[in-house]
Design a protein around this motif. Structure first.
Motif, PDB file in Angstrom:
ATOM      1  N   THR A 205      -7.185  -8.689 -32.192  1.00 27.83           N
ATOM      2  CA  THR A 205      -8.321  -9.607 -32.325  1.00 27.83           C
ATOM      3  C   THR A 205      -8.272 -10.321 -33.667  1.00 27.83           C
ATOM      4  O   THR A 205      -7.696  -9.805 -34.635  1.00 27.83           O
ATOM      5  CB  THR A 205      -9.662  -8.862 -32.184  1.00 27.83           C
ATOM      6  N   ASP A 206      -8.897 -11.477 -33.695  1.00 29.69           N
ATOM      7  CA  ASP A 206      -9.057 -12.180 -34.974  1.00 29.69           C
ATOM      8  C   ASP A 206     -10.510 -12.128 -35.446  1.00 29.69           C
ATOM      9  O   ASP A 206     -10.880 -12.763 -36.422  1.00 29.69           O
ATOM     10  CB  ASP A 206      -8.560 -13.620 -34.873  1.00 29.69           C
ATOM     11  N   ASP A 207     -11.322 -11.351 -34.756  1.00 32.41           N
ATOM     12  CA  ASP A 207     -12.733 -11.210 -35.133  1.00 32.41           C
ATOM     13  C   ASP A 207     -12.838 -10.301 -36.358  1.00 32.41           C
ATOM     14  O   ASP A 207     -12.389  -9.154 -36.322  1.00 32.41           O
ATOM     15  CB  ASP A 207     -13.537 -10.625 -33.973  1.00 32.41           C
ATOM     16  N   PRO A 208     -13.424 -10.787 -37.444  1.00 28.48           N
ATOM     17  CA  PRO A 208     -13.484 -10.010 -38.679  1.00 28.48           C
ATOM     18  C   PRO A 208     -14.435  -8.805 -38.643  1.00 28.48           C
ATOM     19  O   PRO A 208     -14.457  -8.007 -39.581  1.00 28.48           O
ATOM     20  CB  PRO A 208     -13.952 -11.033 -39.721  1.00 28.48           C
ATOM     21  N   ARG A 209     -15.195  -8.645 -37.560  1.00 29.53           N
ATOM     22  CA  ARG A 209     -16.124  -7.516 -37.475  1.00 29.53           C
ATOM     23  C   ARG A 209     -15.461  -6.229 -37.006  1.00 29.53           C
ATOM     24  O   ARG A 209     -16.031  -5.146 -37.158  1.00 29.53           O
ATOM     25  CB  ARG A 209     -17.280  -7.858 -36.531  1.00 29.53           C
TER      26      ARG A 209
ATOM     27  N   ALA B 164     -12.197  -4.795 -37.831  1.00 29.66           N
ATOM     28  CA  ALA B 164     -11.474  -3.997 -38.830  1.00 29.66           C
ATOM     29  C   ALA B 164     -12.388  -3.106 -39.678  1.00 29.66           C
ATOM     30  O   ALA B 164     -12.065  -1.935 -39.892  1.00 29.66           O
ATOM     31  CB  ALA B 164     -10.620  -4.894 -39.715  1.00 29.66           C
TER      32      ALA B 164
ATOM     33  N   ASP C 274      -4.877  -1.348 -39.472  1.00 27.16           N
ATOM     34  CA  ASP C 274      -5.176  -2.751 -39.796  1.00 27.16           C
ATOM     35  C   ASP C 274      -4.247  -3.684 -39.031  1.00 27.16           C
ATOM     36  O   ASP C 274      -4.677  -4.710 -38.498  1.00 27.16           O
ATOM     37  CB  ASP C 274      -5.036  -3.010 -41.295  1.00 27.16           C
TER      38      ASP C 274
ATOM     39  N   ASP D 160      -5.249  -6.462 -36.212  1.00 27.57           N
ATOM     40  CA  ASP D 160      -4.832  -7.860 -36.334  1.00 27.57           C
ATOM     41  C   ASP D 160      -4.125  -8.364 -35.079  1.00 27.57           C
ATOM     42  O   ASP D 160      -4.246  -9.531 -34.713  1.00 27.57           O
ATOM     43  CB  ASP D 160      -3.905  -8.042 -37.539  1.00 27.57           C
TER      44      ASP D 160
END
Length: 79
Positions: free
Chosen positions: A15-19, A21, A8, A12
């Motif tokens: 990337t800051d793209d939530p897809r 993780a 995790d 982080d």
């Protein structure tokens, strides 16, 4: 720090793209489900068993899918 927490944290940092993780977490926690979700793409690479699914593979594929993966060729000019 657990393996999941370490992955995790790496996600982080990258990337800051939530897809991204959720894909990495799925590969880590349920390789069978990850394989089922990406069966065609993985089969093209010769991966057809859950035991061959690795978190780094999921990370690279997810980063590529969201457009956050850059390929650098040391032989090419830096510009």
């Amino acid at each position: 720090m657990s393996d999941l927490a370490a992955w995790d944290r790496l996600v982080d940092l990258l990337t800051d793209d939530p897809r991204v993780a959720p894909e990495v977490r799925l590969a880590l926690t349920d390789a069978d489900a990850y394989l089922e979700r990406h069966a065609e793409q993985l089969a093209d690479r010769g991966i057809d068993e859950a035991g061959d699914v690795e978190a780094v593979l999921a990370l690279v594929d997810a980063l590529a899918a969201v457009g956050d993966l850059a390929r650098v060729d040391w032989k090419e000019p830096s510009e």
